[in-house]
Enzyme design. Structure first.
Site, PDB file in Angstrom:
ATOM      1  N   VAL A  48     -37.999   7.018 107.714  1.00  0.00           N
ATOM      2  CA  VAL A  48     -37.594   7.273 109.110  1.00  0.00           C
ATOM      3  C   VAL A  48     -36.247   7.991 109.107  1.00  0.00           C
ATOM      4  CG1 VAL A  48     -37.102   6.249 111.368  1.00  0.00           C
ATOM      5  CG2 VAL A  48     -38.730   5.126 109.829  1.00  0.00           C
ATOM      6  N   GLU A  88     -46.607  22.030 111.154  1.00  0.00           N
ATOM      7  CA  GLU A  88     -47.833  22.159 110.353  1.00  0.00           C
ATOM      8  C   GLU A  88     -48.802  23.098 111.061  1.00  0.00           C
ATOM      9  OE1 GLU A  88     -48.367  20.404 107.522  1.00  0.00           O
ATOM     10  OE2 GLU A  88     -46.457  19.373 107.689  1.00  0.00           O
ATOM     11  N   GLU A 134     -36.072   3.786 102.770  1.00  0.00           N
ATOM     12  CA  GLU A 134     -35.082   4.404 103.661  1.00  0.00           C
ATOM     13  C   GLU A 134     -35.524   5.786 104.132  1.00  0.00           C
ATOM     14  OE1 GLU A 134     -32.593   4.402 106.020  1.00  0.00           O
ATOM     15  OE2 GLU A 134     -31.454   3.138 104.657  1.00  0.00           O
ATOM     16  N   LYS A 156     -42.981   5.904 113.117  1.00  0.00           N
ATOM     17  CA  LYS A 156     -41.592   5.555 112.794  1.00  0.00           C
ATOM     18  C   LYS A 156     -41.121   4.366 113.640  1.00  0.00           C
ATOM     19  CE  LYS A 156     -40.738  10.205 111.168  1.00  0.00           C
ATOM     20  NZ  LYS A 156     -40.484  11.593 111.587  1.00  0.00           N
ATOM     21  N   GLY A 167     -42.053  27.501 109.502  1.00  0.00           N
ATOM     22  CA  GLY A 167     -42.404  26.430 108.563  1.00  0.00           C
ATOM     23  C   GLY A 167     -41.945  25.052 109.041  1.00  0.00           C
TER      24      GLY A 167
END
Ligand SMILES: NC(=O)c1ccc[n+]([C@@H]2O[C@H](COP(=O)([O-])OP(=O)(O)OC[C@H]3O[C@@H](n4cnc5c(N)ncnc54)[C@H](OP(=O)(O)O)[C@@H]3O)[C@@H](O)[C@H]2O)c1
Length: 324
Positions: free
Chosen positions: A134, A192, A131, A207, A189
């Site tokens: 995504v 990346e 679960e 996804k 943050g």
């Protein structure tokens, strides 16, 4: 007592371990933690979450305790390579093959080997739950598999990447150019240092592959998704959209056999038009029509999805034992 192991003791692993301290009375005990350096066996007297400072991890494969039959339920929370599925793919494959239930938030193994892993779980009579892969904590798969059972999913569209949605939101409301919005997201943050998987739409495409395979019974790979990221979206394009009462969003969609990810015009008053780091997913259903779920697609809320999977496994085990 069900013996649980967590491979990946990072952001999600630490929060989950703390939460699992409350599960001892429910018949689940955390017995193993593992990271990139090795693993640590916990004896029942150490409450998870209070293990600071951490003792040294035994420099050996985290699969060792699985092979020794010390783990009944394995949670895999490692950084994911979406091209190879590793390191999670090997951990999950080995655990399922030994009759261990598995919960994961790693996208890679599902993108690379969805059918293999779900078939393996089925043939071994164990649960394989994902679960959290995504939409973070948004209950997508459980909702579709339970509450939507009587309906038919015609198509799915979603804003599935919080980083790009944050960037596009800042471009829309503050008029920032993409590079400045990206820098801001990195400073907060949210992005990346190497944001290419997000910006190029690959994360959203992963996804979309998982959603299609899990909910529409197809067998798609990353290469089956037509992907365009947000790299080319300019401030001028956003301004032009704004003048029409619209904005630009990175939308993943599954329509019939076509899987795609691309920047699309979305009306500002459309349910899918969420801002900031929020995610949204819209199901077009045969009977119900449109159904949109909105929520936090990452961060601590993801642990809600992990715990929901763990609850499902506990209930299933209790049912199989004839306890319910
Ligand atoms: N964070 C979120 O909000 C979120 C949401 C949805 C999905 N996910 C997915 O969930 C997974 C975990 O995310 P996270 O944020 O918790 O990651 P994280 O903070 O980077 O932690 C990853 C953990 O995995 C360990 N690890 C790295 N390589 C390993 C290996 N080969 N074998 C065993 N352990 C290894 C790391 O060990 P060291 O500590 O030794 O480096 C670290 O403990 C990722 O796949 C991510 O994409 C995350």
């Amino acid at each position: 007592m069900i013996s649980c192991g967590i491979i990946g003791y990072g952001f999600l692993g630490r929060i989950l371990a703390k939460r699992l301290a409350d599960y001892r009375g429910r018949g689940l005990e955390l017995r193993m933690l593992a990271n990139s350096k090795g693993y640590l066996l916990l004896d029942g007297d150490v409450p998870p979450g209070d293990i600071t400072p951490l003792p040294r991890f035994r420099a050996s494969s985290p699969l060792e305790p699985v092979e020794r039959g010390l783990v009944d339920l394995l949670v895999v929370l490692t950084p994911t390579n979406v091209r190879t599925g590793e390191p999670g793919l090997t951990y999950i494959r080995e655990a399922l093959g030994r009759g261990v239930d598995v919960v994961t938030a790693d996208k890679g193994p599902l993108v690379v080997a969805f059918r293999e892993l779900t078939s393996l779980a089925e043939s071994m009579g164990v649960s394989f739950c994902y679960e959290a892969t995504v939409g973070g904590g948004i209950p997508i798969f459980s909702l579709a598999r339970h509450s939507l059972m009587g309906d038919r999913i015609i198509s799915i569209r979603g804003i599935l990447n919080g980083t790009t949605n944050y960037i596009l939101t800042r471009m829309h409301f503050e008029g920032l150019p993409l590079d400045l919005a990206l820098q801001e997201a990195q400073m907060m943050g949210l992005a990346e240092r190497d944001p290419s998987l997000d910006l190029e739409g690959i994360d959203s495409a992963c996804k979309i592959v998982i959603l299609a395979n899990a909910l529409l019974g197809v067998d798609k790979r990353l290469g089956d998704v037509k992907v365009r990221g947000i790299n080319q979206v300019t401030s001028d394009a956003i301004l032009a959209a704004k003048e029409l009462g619209m904005t630009i969003k990175l939308v993943g969609s599954i329509e019939g056999d076509r899987l795609s990810v691309a920047p699309r015009l979305v009306r500002l008053n459309h349910p899918l038009c969420v801002h900031g780091t929020l995610n949204a997913i819209e199901f077009k259903l045969d009977i119900m029509g449109d159904l949109t779920l909105i929520g936090r697609g990452a961060g601590e809320s993801t642990v809600s999805a992990l715990l929901s999977d763990i609850e499902w496994i506990l209930n299933r085990r209790a049912y199989l034992r004839g306890g319910r």
